[in-house]
Scaffold this motif. Structure first.
Motif, PDB file in Angstrom:
ATOM      1  N   LEU A  59       0.840  -1.201   0.000  1.00 33.87           N
ATOM      2  CA  LEU A  59       0.000   0.000   0.000  1.00 33.87           C
ATOM      3  C   LEU A  59       0.873   1.248   0.000  1.00 33.87           C
ATOM      4  CD1 LEU A  59      -3.047   0.939   0.365  1.00 33.87           C
ATOM      5  CD2 LEU A  59      -2.446   1.267   2.777  1.00 33.87           C
ATOM      6  N   MET A  60       0.558   2.190  -0.875  1.00 30.90           N
ATOM      7  CA  MET A  60       1.305   3.444  -0.959  1.00 30.90           C
ATOM      8  C   MET A  60       0.421   4.605  -0.510  1.00 30.90           C
ATOM      9  SD  MET A  60       3.509   3.107  -4.491  1.00 30.90           S
ATOM     10  CE  MET A  60       2.037   2.990  -5.527  1.00 30.90           C
ATOM     11  N   LYS A  61       0.938   5.423   0.397  1.00 32.03           N
ATOM     12  CA  LYS A  61       0.209   6.592   0.877  1.00 32.03           C
ATOM     13  C   LYS A  61       0.701   7.833   0.150  1.00 32.03           C
ATOM     14  CE  LYS A  61      -0.530   4.889   5.605  1.00 32.03           C
ATOM     15  NZ  LYS A  61      -0.328   5.171   7.047  1.00 32.03           N
ATOM     16  N   GLY A  62      -0.215   8.759  -0.053  1.00 24.35           N
ATOM     17  CA  GLY A  62       0.138  10.013  -0.692  1.00 24.35           C
ATOM     18  C   GLY A  62      -0.796  11.109  -0.230  1.00 24.35           C
ATOM     19  N   THR A  63      -0.699  12.261  -0.845  1.00 21.54           N
ATOM     20  CA  THR A  63      -1.599  13.370  -0.534  1.00 21.54           C
ATOM     21  C   THR A  63      -2.030  14.057  -1.823  1.00 21.54           C
ATOM     22  OG1 THR A  63       0.250  14.909  -0.230  1.00 21.54           O
ATOM     23  CG2 THR A  63      -0.610  13.818   1.744  1.00 21.54           C
ATOM     24  N   VAL A  64      -3.216  14.609  -1.765  1.00 21.45           N
ATOM     25  CA  VAL A  64      -3.756  15.395  -2.879  1.00 21.45           C
ATOM     26  C   VAL A  64      -4.284  16.698  -2.296  1.00 21.45           C
ATOM     27  CG1 VAL A  64      -5.629  15.550  -4.557  1.00 21.45           C
ATOM     28  CG2 VAL A  64      -4.354  13.428  -4.334  1.00 21.45           C
ATOM     29  N   GLU A  70      -5.223  19.107   2.639  1.00 24.31           N
ATOM     30  CA  GLU A  70      -4.656  17.933   1.992  1.00 24.31           C
ATOM     31  C   GLU A  70      -5.464  16.682   2.309  1.00 24.31           C
ATOM     32  OE1 GLU A  70      -0.482  17.441   2.797  1.00 24.31           O
ATOM     33  OE2 GLU A  70       0.030  18.759   1.113  1.00 24.31           O
ATOM     34  N   LEU A  71      -5.717  15.891   1.272  1.00 27.08           N
ATOM     35  CA  LEU A  71      -6.428  14.629   1.427  1.00 27.08           C
ATOM     36  C   LEU A  71      -5.410  13.499   1.393  1.00 27.08           C
ATOM     37  CD1 LEU A  71      -9.421  15.197  -1.040  1.00 27.08           C
ATOM     38  CD2 LEU A  71      -9.221  15.882   1.360  1.00 27.08           C
ATOM     39  N   THR A  72      -5.541  12.553   2.299  1.00 35.76           N
ATOM     40  CA  THR A  72      -4.652  11.402   2.326  1.00 35.76           C
ATOM     41  C   THR A  72      -5.178  10.344   1.375  1.00 35.76           C
ATOM     42  OG1 THR A  72      -4.112  11.845   4.641  1.00 35.76           O
ATOM     43  CG2 THR A  72      -3.546   9.672   3.790  1.00 35.76           C
ATOM     44  N   THR A  73      -4.295   9.851   0.506  1.00 35.19           N
ATOM     45  CA  THR A  73      -4.682   8.823  -0.464  1.00 35.19           C
ATOM     46  C   THR A  73      -3.959   7.514  -0.170  1.00 35.19           C
ATOM     47  OG1 THR A  73      -2.925   9.439  -2.034  1.00 35.19           O
ATOM     48  CG2 THR A  73      -5.059  10.566  -2.249  1.00 35.19           C
ATOM     49  N   TYR A  74      -4.563   6.434  -0.640  1.00 33.17           N
ATOM     50  CA  TYR A  74      -4.025   5.092  -0.437  1.00 33.17           C
ATOM     51  C   TYR A  74      -4.152   4.344  -1.766  1.00 33.17           C
ATOM     52  CZ  TYR A  74      -5.160   6.590   4.313  1.00 33.17           C
ATOM     53  OH  TYR A  74      -5.279   7.307   5.469  1.00 33.17           O
ATOM     54  N   GLU A 100      -7.406  -4.944  -1.735  1.00 32.03           N
ATOM     55  CA  GLU A 100      -6.534  -6.100  -1.995  1.00 32.03           C
ATOM     56  C   GLU A 100      -7.109  -6.963  -3.115  1.00 32.03           C
ATOM     57  OE1 GLU A 100      -4.170  -7.868   1.542  1.00 32.03           O
ATOM     58  OE2 GLU A 100      -6.127  -7.331   2.369  1.00 32.03           O
ATOM     59  N   TYR A 101      -8.414  -7.173  -3.076  1.00 29.25           N
ATOM     60  CA  TYR A 101      -9.078  -7.973  -4.106  1.00 29.25           C
ATOM     61  C   TYR A 101      -8.956  -7.298  -5.468  1.00 29.25           C
ATOM     62  CZ  TYR A 101     -12.718 -10.611  -6.507  1.00 29.25           C
ATOM     63  OH  TYR A 101     -13.409 -11.395  -7.409  1.00 29.25           O
ATOM     64  N   ILE A 102      -9.161  -5.993  -5.514  1.00 26.56           N
ATOM     65  CA  ILE A 102      -9.064  -5.244  -6.763  1.00 26.56           C
ATOM     66  C   ILE A 102      -7.649  -5.332  -7.333  1.00 26.56           C
ATOM     67  CG2 ILE A 102      -9.103  -2.892  -7.727  1.00 26.56           C
ATOM     68  CD1 ILE A 102     -11.423  -2.305  -5.768  1.00 26.56           C
ATOM     69  N   ALA A 103      -6.654  -5.188  -6.467  1.00 25.63           N
ATOM     70  CA  ALA A 103      -5.262  -5.258  -6.908  1.00 25.63           C
ATOM     71  C   ALA A 103      -4.916  -6.647  -7.434  1.00 25.63           C
ATOM     72  CB  ALA A 103      -4.331  -4.877  -5.760  1.00 25.63           C
ATOM     73  N   GLN A 104      -5.399  -7.675  -6.744  1.00 24.26           N
ATOM     74  CA  GLN A 104      -5.131  -9.048  -7.178  1.00 24.26           C
ATOM     75  C   GLN A 104      -5.794  -9.356  -8.514  1.00 24.26           C
ATOM     76  OE1 GLN A 104      -6.515 -11.306  -3.805  1.00 24.26           O
ATOM     77  NE2 GLN A 104      -4.784 -10.699  -2.516  1.00 24.26           N
ATOM     78  N   ALA A 105      -6.867  -8.626  -8.828  1.00 28.50           N
ATOM     79  CA  ALA A 105      -7.568  -8.836 -10.095  1.00 28.50           C
ATOM     80  C   ALA A 105      -6.917  -8.089 -11.258  1.00 28.50           C
ATOM     81  CB  ALA A 105      -9.034  -8.411  -9.957  1.00 28.50           C
ATOM     82  N   GLY A 106      -5.833  -7.355 -10.976  1.00 27.47           N
ATOM     83  CA  GLY A 106      -5.115  -6.682 -12.047  1.00 27.47           C
ATOM     84  C   GLY A 106      -5.459  -5.216 -12.240  1.00 27.47           C
ATOM     85  N   PHE A 107      -5.951  -4.585 -11.187  1.00 25.45           N
ATOM     86  CA  PHE A 107      -6.333  -3.179 -11.266  1.00 25.45           C
ATOM     87  C   PHE A 107      -5.652  -2.377 -10.158  1.00 25.45           C
ATOM     88  CE2 PHE A 107      -9.662  -5.690 -13.160  1.00 25.45           C
ATOM     89  CZ  PHE A 107     -10.010  -4.992 -14.311  1.00 25.45           C
ATOM     90  N   THR A 108      -5.732  -1.070 -10.285  1.00 29.03           N
ATOM     91  CA  THR A 108      -5.253  -0.180  -9.229  1.00 29.03           C
ATOM     92  C   THR A 108      -6.434   0.308  -8.414  1.00 29.03           C
ATOM     93  OG1 THR A 108      -3.377   0.591 -10.544  1.00 29.03           O
ATOM     94  CG2 THR A 108      -4.081   2.000  -8.720  1.00 29.03           C
ATOM     95  N   ALA A 109      -6.343   0.160  -7.095  1.00 22.38           N
ATOM     96  CA  ALA A 109      -7.368   0.680  -6.188  1.00 22.38           C
ATOM     97  C   ALA A 109      -6.842   1.962  -5.558  1.00 22.38           C
ATOM     98  CB  ALA A 109      -7.692  -0.346  -5.111  1.00 22.38           C
ATOM     99  N   LEU A 110      -7.573   3.051  -5.736  1.00 23.45           N
ATOM    100  CA  LEU A 110      -7.187   4.350  -5.183  1.00 23.45           C
ATOM    101  C   LEU A 110      -8.284   4.829  -4.249  1.00 23.45           C
ATOM    102  CD1 LEU A 110      -5.621   7.001  -4.913  1.00 23.45           C
ATOM    103  CD2 LEU A 110      -6.583   7.715  -7.127  1.00 23.45           C
ATOM    104  N   ALA A 111      -8.043   4.729  -2.952  1.00 23.94           N
ATOM    105  CA  ALA A 111      -8.989   5.209  -1.952  1.00 23.94           C
ATOM    106  C   ALA A 111      -8.424   6.455  -1.282  1.00 23.94           C
ATOM    107  CB  ALA A 111      -9.261   4.116  -0.916  1.00 23.94           C
ATOM    108  N   TYR A 112      -9.260   7.186  -0.605  1.00 21.33           N
ATOM    109  CA  TYR A 112      -8.796   8.405   0.059  1.00 21.33           C
ATOM    110  C   TYR A 112      -9.731   8.747   1.210  1.00 21.33           C
ATOM    111  CZ  TYR A 112     -12.573  10.663  -2.560  1.00 21.33           C
ATOM    112  OH  TYR A 112     -13.804  11.006  -3.067  1.00 21.33           O
ATOM    113  N   ASP A 113      -9.206   9.521   2.158  1.00 21.68           N
ATOM    114  CA  ASP A 113     -10.026  10.019   3.262  1.00 21.68           C
ATOM    115  C   ASP A 113     -10.616  11.361   2.846  1.00 21.68           C
ATOM    116  OD1 ASP A 113      -9.312   7.866   4.891  1.00 21.68           O
ATOM    117  OD2 ASP A 113      -7.565   8.905   5.700  1.00 21.68           O
ATOM    118  N   GLN A 114     -11.931  11.454   2.914  1.00 29.10           N
ATOM    119  CA  GLN A 114     -12.606  12.691   2.550  1.00 29.10           C
ATOM    120  C   GLN A 114     -12.238  13.821   3.522  1.00 29.10           C
ATOM    121  OE1 GLN A 114     -14.379  13.899   0.196  1.00 29.10           O
ATOM    122  NE2 GLN A 114     -15.471  12.310  -0.907  1.00 29.10           N
TER     123      GLN A 114
END
Length: 284
Positions: A59-64, A70-74, A100-114
């Motif tokens: 999992l990679m954390k970032g900010t937007v 600033e919003l924290t992203t994952y 985790e399921y999305i990533a294992q299926a071959g996609f990028t999951a990008l979630a964030y805290d509102q």
């Protein structure tokens, strides 16, 4: 305190509710300016929930940057990006197992805290903040394959006018499609002064140029051209399954997957949601 207001479903007489009604009405009459300030703090401040799920490996954390701080992203995985939008008093952490399921299926999951949620900045949470938070996240990526949203996050996703939201398929989990009825009904059940609440709502509407009565997720869902799948539990206590069923019956682009015994929260990482994601992600 706001959780106790927005997630209160009891219709029974309650002495505490009566005292809240009396106290807020008197406060509003005696000191209206102070009453509105207190009401903002109480009604627009979500609970910053504690993380319940372990961070997935990789999992990679970032900010937007957003208008609300600033919003924290994952981010997890590689491939086409699916954005995940949580609900009131929720956090991106709730989505970690699904990510985790999305990533294992071959996609990028990008979630964030509102805004005002989780690790993100911001003092208040409301629909304008949720919509602007989503817009900031969508601006941070080149392409979006789809959006997954839960509860109040579904209303803000449908409300969002960003072209990436409009042109994306949606997976809506326990959606709030009749947002105004849900919002005003919740506050009314709490006993809080409706006159005071309406003044706070008006202030927010003017401040963000977002008229409260323009919020209509159900009506805007009708106008969408991209496919939407709703996953909703029949016994959900906080958002109406019947409204989701009505939407699926009336709208050609909307499909309903009904579940049982999953409630409003556990449904987020359930097998029906995972299966629905695969269906949407691999659509032709």
């Amino acid at each position: 305190m706001s959780d106790k207001i927005y997630f209160n479903t009891s219709e029974k007489f309650n002495l505490r509710r009566s005292l809240i009604n009396m106290g807020t009405r008197v406060h509003h009459k005696v000191a209206p300016k102070h009453a509105r300030k207190v009401a903002r703090q109480l009604l627009l401040t979500p609970v910053r929930s504690q993380p319940k799920n372990a961070e997935p490996e990789g999992l990679m954390k970032g900010t937007v940057a957003s208008m609300h701080g600033e919003l924290t992203t994952y981010t997890l995985g590689t491939g086409p990006v699916w954005v995940l939008n949580h609900g009131w008093s929720g956090t991106a952490n709730q989505f970690f197992p699904l990510m985790e399921y999305i990533a294992q299926a071959g996609f990028t999951a990008l979630a964030y805290d509102q805004p005002a949620h989780g690790s993100s900045g911001g003092a208040y949470g409301h629909i304008p903040a949720f919509v602007q938070g989503l817009e900031a996240v969508l601006d941070s990526v080149e392409e979006v394959a789809g959006i997954i949203a839960h509860s109040m996050g579904t209303a803000s996703t449908i409300e969002c006018k960003h072209h990436k939201a409009i042109n994306s398929p949606l997976l809506l989990i326990a959606p709030v499609l009749e947002y105004l009825d849900n919002l005003f009904g919740s506050v009314q059940r709490s006993g809080y002064s409706m006159k005071l609440f309406e003044e706070v709502v008006k202030e927010v509407s003017v401040e963000y140029h977002y008229p409260i009565h323009s919020i209509d997720p159900y009506g805007k869902l009708k106008m969408r051209t991209q496919p939407t799948i709703i996953v909703h539990d029949k016994a959900d206590k906080f958002t109406s399954f019947a409204v989701s069923q009505q939407a699926a019956n009336e709208m050609d682009k909307v499909t309903l997957v009904a579940t049982q015994a999953l409630g409003h929260g556990r449904i987020m990482n359930s097998d029906p949601v995972k299966q629905t994601f695969i269906q949407l992600a691999n659509r032709k």
